[in-house]
Motif scaffolding. Sequence first.
Motif, short mmCIF file in Angstrom:
data_model
loop_
_atom_site.label_atom_id
_atom_site.label_comp_id
_atom_site.label_asym_id
_atom_site.label_seq_id
_atom_site.Cartn_x
_atom_site.Cartn_y
_atom_site.Cartn_z
N GLY A 1 10.60 -1.97 -8.36
CA GLY A 1 9.43 -1.61 -7.55
C GLY A 1 8.17 -1.59 -8.40
O GLY A 1 8.15 -2.05 -9.54
N TRP A 2 7.10 -1.06 -7.84
CA TRP A 2 5.82 -0.99 -8.55
C TRP A 2 5.91 0.02 -9.69
O TRP A 2 6.49 1.10 -9.54
CB TRP A 2 4.70 -0.60 -7.59
CG TRP A 2 4.32 -1.71 -6.68
CD1 TRP A 2 4.74 -1.93 -5.41
CD2 TRP A 2 3.44 -2.79 -7.00
NE1 TRP A 2 4.18 -3.08 -4.91
CE2 TRP A 2 3.37 -3.63 -5.87
CE3 TRP A 2 2.70 -3.14 -8.13
CZ2 TRP A 2 2.59 -4.78 -5.83
CZ3 TRP A 2 1.93 -4.29 -8.10
CH2 TRP A 2 1.88 -5.10 -6.96
N ARG A 3 5.33 -0.36 -10.85
CA ARG A 3 5.32 0.51 -12.02
C ARG A 3 3.94 0.45 -12.67
O ARG A 3 3.20 -0.53 -12.55
CB ARG A 3 6.39 0.09 -13.04
CG ARG A 3 7.82 0.27 -12.54
CD ARG A 3 8.15 1.74 -12.33
NE ARG A 3 9.51 1.97 -11.91
CZ ARG A 3 9.89 2.17 -10.64
NH1 ARG A 3 9.01 2.10 -9.66
NH2 ARG A 3 11.15 2.41 -10.35
N ILE A 4 3.63 1.50 -13.42
CA ILE A 4 2.35 1.60 -14.13
C ILE A 4 2.47 0.87 -15.47
O ILE A 4 3.35 1.17 -16.27
CB ILE A 4 1.97 3.07 -14.36
CG1 ILE A 4 1.87 3.81 -13.03
CG2 ILE A 4 0.66 3.17 -15.16
CD1 ILE A 4 1.80 5.33 -13.16
N HIS B 1 0.84 -1.20 0.00
CA HIS B 1 0.00 0.00 0.00
C HIS B 1 0.87 1.25 0.00
O HIS B 1 0.65 2.18 -0.79
CB HIS B 1 -0.95 -0.01 1.20
CG HIS B 1 -2.00 1.05 1.11
ND1 HIS B 1 -1.74 2.37 1.41
CD2 HIS B 1 -3.30 0.99 0.74
CE1 HIS B 1 -2.84 3.08 1.23
NE2 HIS B 1 -3.80 2.26 0.83
N VAL B 2 1.87 1.28 0.86
CA VAL B 2 2.77 2.44 0.94
C VAL B 2 3.53 2.60 -0.37
O VAL B 2 3.66 3.71 -0.90
CB VAL B 2 3.73 2.31 2.14
CG1 VAL B 2 4.84 3.35 2.07
CG2 VAL B 2 2.96 2.44 3.45
N ALA B 3 4.05 1.51 -0.91
CA ALA B 3 4.84 1.58 -2.14
C ALA B 3 3.99 2.07 -3.33
O ALA B 3 4.45 2.88 -4.13
CB ALA B 3 5.46 0.23 -2.45
N ILE B 4 2.76 1.59 -3.43
CA ILE B 4 1.89 1.99 -4.54
C ILE B 4 1.45 3.44 -4.36
O ILE B 4 1.46 4.22 -5.33
CB ILE B 4 0.69 1.03 -4.65
CG1 ILE B 4 1.18 -0.33 -5.16
CG2 ILE B 4 -0.39 1.60 -5.56
CD1 ILE B 4 0.16 -1.45 -5.07
N ALA B 5 1.08 3.83 -3.16
CA ALA B 5 0.70 5.23 -2.91
C ALA B 5 1.87 6.16 -3.22
O ALA B 5 1.69 7.24 -3.79
CB ALA B 5 0.22 5.40 -1.48
N ASN B 6 3.09 5.73 -2.88
CA ASN B 6 4.29 6.52 -3.16
C ASN B 6 4.51 6.65 -4.67
O ASN B 6 4.87 7.72 -5.16
CB ASN B 6 5.50 5.90 -2.47
CG ASN B 6 6.72 6.76 -2.58
OD1 ASN B 6 6.65 7.98 -2.45
ND2 ASN B 6 7.86 6.14 -2.81
N LEU B 7 4.33 5.56 -5.42
CA LEU B 7 4.44 5.60 -6.87
C LEU B 7 3.51 6.66 -7.45
O LEU B 7 3.91 7.48 -8.28
CB LEU B 7 4.11 4.22 -7.46
CG LEU B 7 3.93 4.16 -8.98
CD1 LEU B 7 5.26 4.29 -9.70
CD2 LEU B 7 3.23 2.85 -9.37
#
Length: 133
Positions: free
Chosen positions: A111-114, A8-14
């Motif tokens: 990390g998470w990417r779009i 959640h934190v990583a996606i919100a940060n992205l």
Amino acid sequence: MDPSPEDHVAIANLLARYCIALDEDDIDTWVALFTPDAAYEVYGRTWRGPDGLRKMMGAAPGGLHLGGPPVIEMIGADHARTRQNLLFVERTSGIARRSLYTDELRRTEDGWRIVKRRCQFIVADGLSDRPDE
């Protein structure tokens, strides 16, 4: 499925970095938030890959991007869907546009990417591919 607190934190940060990169006109940082095979749908068009994203942003006005907190749904361990509202205020004219982003995300080595982002505008009759419809 709800994300773990870490996801959640990583996606919100992205998604926050997305807005800040655009506010600062930092296109290189912004493009790096997408996967190489990413697609971006806006104004009834689809822009693909880093070159397409750069071309799209070359024609876009600058301004302030105020993103709301995202709704995050996990689709397996390394894929997620998000929805997020956004208020854009154009830098020179002050014209505001309200929109809704719908995203597909993927966990990568960086990390998470779009992977895919669709931007729809909030208009009097609901959602539209164009702000003036």
